[in-house]
Every structure is written in C-alpha cells, then in structure tokens.
Design a protein around this motif. Structure first.
Motif, PDB file in Angstrom:
ATOM      1  N   ARG A 119       0.833  -1.218   0.000  1.00 19.41           N
ATOM      2  CA  ARG A 119       0.000   0.000   0.000  1.00 19.41           C
ATOM      3  C   ARG A 119       0.861   1.259   0.000  1.00 19.41           C
ATOM      4  O   ARG A 119       0.448   2.295  -0.501  1.00 19.41           O
ATOM      5  CB  ARG A 119      -0.931   0.026   1.218  1.00 19.41           C
ATOM      6  CG  ARG A 119      -2.133  -0.867   1.046  1.00 19.41           C
ATOM      7  CD  ARG A 119      -3.102  -0.722   2.206  1.00 19.41           C
ATOM      8  NE  ARG A 119      -2.373  -0.650   3.452  1.00 19.41           N
ATOM      9  CZ  ARG A 119      -2.630   0.194   4.446  1.00 19.41           C
ATOM     10  NH1 ARG A 119      -3.622   1.017   4.383  1.00 19.41           N
ATOM     11  NH2 ARG A 119      -1.907   0.193   5.543  1.00 19.41           N
ATOM     12  N   ILE A 120       1.998   1.205   0.656  1.00 14.85           N
ATOM     13  CA  ILE A 120       2.938   2.331   0.670  1.00 14.85           C
ATOM     14  C   ILE A 120       2.264   3.574   1.232  1.00 14.85           C
ATOM     15  O   ILE A 120       2.144   4.596   0.593  1.00 14.85           O
ATOM     16  CB  ILE A 120       3.553   2.551  -0.732  1.00 14.85           C
ATOM     17  CG1 ILE A 120       4.156   1.239  -1.230  1.00 14.85           C
ATOM     18  CG2 ILE A 120       4.578   3.670  -0.705  1.00 14.85           C
ATOM     19  CD1 ILE A 120       4.699   1.281  -2.636  1.00 14.85           C
ATOM     20  N   GLN A 121       1.821   3.470   2.477  1.00 13.29           N
ATOM     21  CA  GLN A 121       1.091   4.556   3.150  1.00 13.29           C
ATOM     22  C   GLN A 121       1.819   5.008   4.406  1.00 13.29           C
ATOM     23  O   GLN A 121       1.352   4.720   5.501  1.00 13.29           O
ATOM     24  CB  GLN A 121      -0.329   4.090   3.494  1.00 13.29           C
ATOM     25  CG  GLN A 121      -1.256   3.977   2.336  1.00 13.29           C
ATOM     26  CD  GLN A 121      -1.838   5.304   1.875  1.00 13.29           C
ATOM     27  OE1 GLN A 121      -1.382   6.385   2.243  1.00 13.29           O
ATOM     28  NE2 GLN A 121      -2.829   5.245   1.018  1.00 13.29           N
ATOM     29  N   PRO A 122       2.925   5.718   4.365  1.00 15.12           N
ATOM     30  CA  PRO A 122       3.719   6.126   3.211  1.00 15.12           C
ATOM     31  C   PRO A 122       4.895   5.169   2.973  1.00 15.12           C
ATOM     32  O   PRO A 122       5.103   4.227   3.734  1.00 15.12           O
ATOM     33  CB  PRO A 122       4.258   7.489   3.655  1.00 15.12           C
ATOM     34  CG  PRO A 122       4.496   7.312   5.130  1.00 15.12           C
ATOM     35  CD  PRO A 122       3.374   6.400   5.590  1.00 15.12           C
ATOM     36  N   LEU A 123       5.664   5.467   1.947  1.00 17.44           N
ATOM     37  CA  LEU A 123       6.887   4.718   1.682  1.00 17.44           C
ATOM     38  C   LEU A 123       7.854   4.931   2.844  1.00 17.44           C
ATOM     39  O   LEU A 123       8.045   6.064   3.298  1.00 17.44           O
ATOM     40  CB  LEU A 123       7.535   5.209   0.383  1.00 17.44           C
ATOM     41  CG  LEU A 123       8.825   4.493   0.009  1.00 17.44           C
ATOM     42  CD1 LEU A 123       8.505   3.143  -0.611  1.00 17.44           C
ATOM     43  CD2 LEU A 123       9.656   5.324  -0.932  1.00 17.44           C
ATOM     44  N   HIS A 124       8.463   3.850   3.328  1.00 11.91           N
ATOM     45  CA  HIS A 124       9.436   3.972   4.423  1.00 11.91           C
ATOM     46  C   HIS A 124      10.686   3.173   4.099  1.00 11.91           C
ATOM     47  O   HIS A 124      10.763   2.521   3.044  1.00 11.91           O
ATOM     48  CB  HIS A 124       8.808   3.544   5.760  1.00 11.91           C
ATOM     49  CG  HIS A 124       8.178   2.197   5.742  1.00 11.91           C
ATOM     50  ND1 HIS A 124       8.901   1.026   5.670  1.00 11.91           N
ATOM     51  CD2 HIS A 124       6.870   1.826   5.776  1.00 11.91           C
ATOM     52  CE1 HIS A 124       8.085  -0.008   5.676  1.00 11.91           C
ATOM     53  NE2 HIS A 124       6.832   0.451   5.731  1.00 11.91           N
ATOM     54  N   ASN A 125      11.675   3.241   4.974  1.00 16.12           N
ATOM     55  CA  ASN A 125      12.962   2.588   4.734  1.00 16.12           C
ATOM     56  C   ASN A 125      12.840   1.070   4.627  1.00 16.12           C
ATOM     57  O   ASN A 125      13.627   0.439   3.921  1.00 16.12           O
ATOM     58  CB  ASN A 125      13.965   2.975   5.825  1.00 16.12           C
ATOM     59  CG  ASN A 125      14.291   4.455   5.787  1.00 16.12           C
ATOM     60  OD1 ASN A 125      14.251   5.085   4.738  1.00 16.12           O
ATOM     61  ND2 ASN A 125      14.596   5.028   6.937  1.00 16.12           N
ATOM     62  N   GLY A 126      11.879   0.473   5.305  1.00 18.87           N
ATOM     63  CA  GLY A 126      11.650  -0.959   5.174  1.00 18.87           C
ATOM     64  C   GLY A 126      11.233  -1.321   3.757  1.00 18.87           C
ATOM     65  O   GLY A 126      11.708  -2.314   3.192  1.00 18.87           O
ATOM     66  N   HIS A 127      10.340  -0.514   3.158  1.00 16.23           N
ATOM     67  CA  HIS A 127       9.955  -0.734   1.760  1.00 16.23           C
ATOM     68  C   HIS A 127      11.192  -0.691   0.860  1.00 16.23           C
ATOM     69  O   HIS A 127      11.349  -1.541  -0.022  1.00 16.23           O
ATOM     70  CB  HIS A 127       8.985   0.354   1.269  1.00 16.23           C
ATOM     71  CG  HIS A 127       7.616   0.279   1.824  1.00 16.23           C
ATOM     72  ND1 HIS A 127       7.024   1.366   2.429  1.00 16.23           N
ATOM     73  CD2 HIS A 127       6.698  -0.718   1.849  1.00 16.23           C
ATOM     74  CE1 HIS A 127       5.802   1.039   2.798  1.00 16.23           C
ATOM     75  NE2 HIS A 127       5.577  -0.227   2.468  1.00 16.23           N
ATOM     76  N   MET A 128      12.037   0.308   1.082  1.00 20.21           N
ATOM     77  CA  MET A 128      13.213   0.455   0.219  1.00 20.21           C
ATOM     78  C   MET A 128      14.146  -0.738   0.363  1.00 20.21           C
ATOM     79  O   MET A 128      14.726  -1.188  -0.624  1.00 20.21           O
ATOM     80  CB  MET A 128      13.936   1.779   0.514  1.00 20.21           C
ATOM     81  CG  MET A 128      13.154   3.014   0.089  1.00 20.21           C
ATOM     82  SD  MET A 128      12.598   2.998  -1.647  1.00 20.21           S
ATOM     83  CE  MET A 128      14.153   2.887  -2.522  1.00 20.21           C
ATOM     84  N   SER A 129      14.291  -1.282   1.558  1.00 21.65           N
ATOM     85  CA  SER A 129      15.128  -2.474   1.751  1.00 21.65           C
ATOM     86  C   SER A 129      14.549  -3.668   1.005  1.00 21.65           C
ATOM     87  O   SER A 129      15.284  -4.423   0.359  1.00 21.65           O
ATOM     88  CB  SER A 129      15.256  -2.803   3.240  1.00 21.65           C
ATOM     89  OG  SER A 129      15.973  -1.791   3.895  1.00 21.65           O
ATOM     90  N   VAL A 130      13.232  -3.844   1.089  1.00 31.51           N
ATOM     91  CA  VAL A 130      12.582  -4.954   0.382  1.00 31.51           C
ATOM     92  C   VAL A 130      12.751  -4.785  -1.127  1.00 31.51           C
ATOM     93  O   VAL A 130      13.063  -5.748  -1.841  1.00 31.51           O
ATOM     94  CB  VAL A 130      11.085  -5.058   0.769  1.00 31.51           C
ATOM     95  CG1 VAL A 130      10.344  -6.015  -0.156  1.00 31.51           C
ATOM     96  CG2 VAL A 130      10.939  -5.494   2.216  1.00 31.51           C
ATOM     97  N   ILE A 131      12.565  -3.582  -1.626  1.00 29.28           N
ATOM     98  CA  ILE A 131      12.722  -3.322  -3.064  1.00 29.28           C
ATOM     99  C   ILE A 131      14.148  -3.647  -3.503  1.00 29.28           C
ATOM    100  O   ILE A 131      14.355  -4.344  -4.506  1.00 29.28           O
ATOM    101  CB  ILE A 131      12.342  -1.863  -3.404  1.00 29.28           C
ATOM    102  CG1 ILE A 131      10.830  -1.676  -3.273  1.00 29.28           C
ATOM    103  CG2 ILE A 131      12.826  -1.486  -4.807  1.00 29.28           C
ATOM    104  CD1 ILE A 131      10.370  -0.227  -3.307  1.00 29.28           C
TER     105      ILE A 131
END
Length: 179
Positions: free
Chosen positions: A11-23
């Motif tokens: 959902r990216i509500q909001p984008l955070h550093n964990g999202h960036m690590s997974v990406i």
C-alpha cells in the motif's frame, strides 16, 4: 533472453525505509520489478491518508534518491475491486507479465497461490519500526517520523501538507467517534 520479472505489492502509506530495503533485496532476485501500489483507489483516511498519485511520487523520488536504474522497475497503481476472486485477473490485466509475486499480505498471497502463481514472502526489516502504521502513528503524535523514511518522502509529505492532512483526518475520525 528470458527476463525474470517479479511483482511486489504494497500500500505504501507512506513509503518507508523498510519498503526500500525490500525493493533493493527483491531487485537482486529479478531483472525487472513491477511495484504495485495496492489500494490505489483509497485515500484521505487514517489508514490510507495519501492518494495513489502521491504514493507514485514518493516511490519515484525515493527510487531516484537510492539511484535505482529506472529500466529495472515499473510503478503501477492497483485498485481494489469488490470481488477478491477476480482481483488477480484484474492485476494481471494492469501489469506486464510476471513470474513471481512478493508480498507479506496473507490475502494477497492466498489469492495468487489459488491462481497457481509462485508467491514469496520478502524479508521484513525491523518491522516494529519500519511500518506504515508506525510512521503514521508518529506523525499524529508529533514524534520523529522523518528517520523512518527516505529524505525524498519527507519532501513529498511536506509539499502536499501531508502532516496537516493526517492530523485533520484524525480529528474528524475522533469527533465522529464521540457523536
């Protein structure tokens, strides 16, 4: 050449550093990554304060900030539909072909598995701290949330007056509970 392409949904509500690590980790496994912004039709609520377009902006700017090669990813908003059993077909219609789905959401995993598509649970990075829920909670409590997100996301949230929006949404929800 056979391109390995994966689909990562959040959902990216909001984008955070964990999202960036997974990406970044997922990009080590695939040639191209489709990043599906889930619940793209929802915004202006406490759980989903940002629009799909705002989330695309956050993601685009953060990927640029992290110097991720734009030829390696696609960003596609994915709306929810009323019938879960049709959702995978809906997603497949909106995205380039993919071989694998990366998701931590139990419903998403179940729906793709039922459609015979391989699903991978990406590793979570410090989930207690790096979650959209934690970022939103800190914003509402006037606590330090900026350390949890890329600099570009701070800039987007400031540009759209996101903190004020979230505080107003929270006041509205609290006042409706009191009625």
């Amino acid at each position: 050449m056979n391109i390995k392409r994966g689909l990562l949904i959040g959902r990216i509500q909001p984008l955070h550093n964990g999202h960036m690590s997974v990406i970044q980790d997922t990009l080590n496994e695939v040639d191209e990554l489709i990043i599906g912004i889930g619940s793209a039709d929802q915004s202006h609520t406490n759980s989903n304060p940002f629009t799909s377009g705002e989330r695309v902006l956050m993601l685009s700017k953060a990927l640029r900030e992290y110097k991720v090669d734009p030829s390696r990813y696609y960003i596609i908003p994915l709306e929810d539909i009323a019938c879960n059993s049709l959702w995978v077909g809906h997603v497949k219609m909106l995205t380039p072909p993919f071989e694998k789905v990366y998701s931590g959401n139990s419903l998403v995993k179940q729906l793709f598995r039922e459609n015979k598509i391989e699903v991978v649970q990406p590793p979570l990075f410090n989930r207690e701290e790096y979650s959209g829920t934690e970022v939103r909670k800190r914003i509402l409590n006037n606590e330090n949330w900026e350390d949890l997100v890329p600099q570009s996301v701070i800039e987007v949230i400031n540009e759209i007056d996101g903190v004020e929006r979230m505080q107003n949404l929270n006041k509205k929800e609290v006042s409706e509970l009191i009625k």
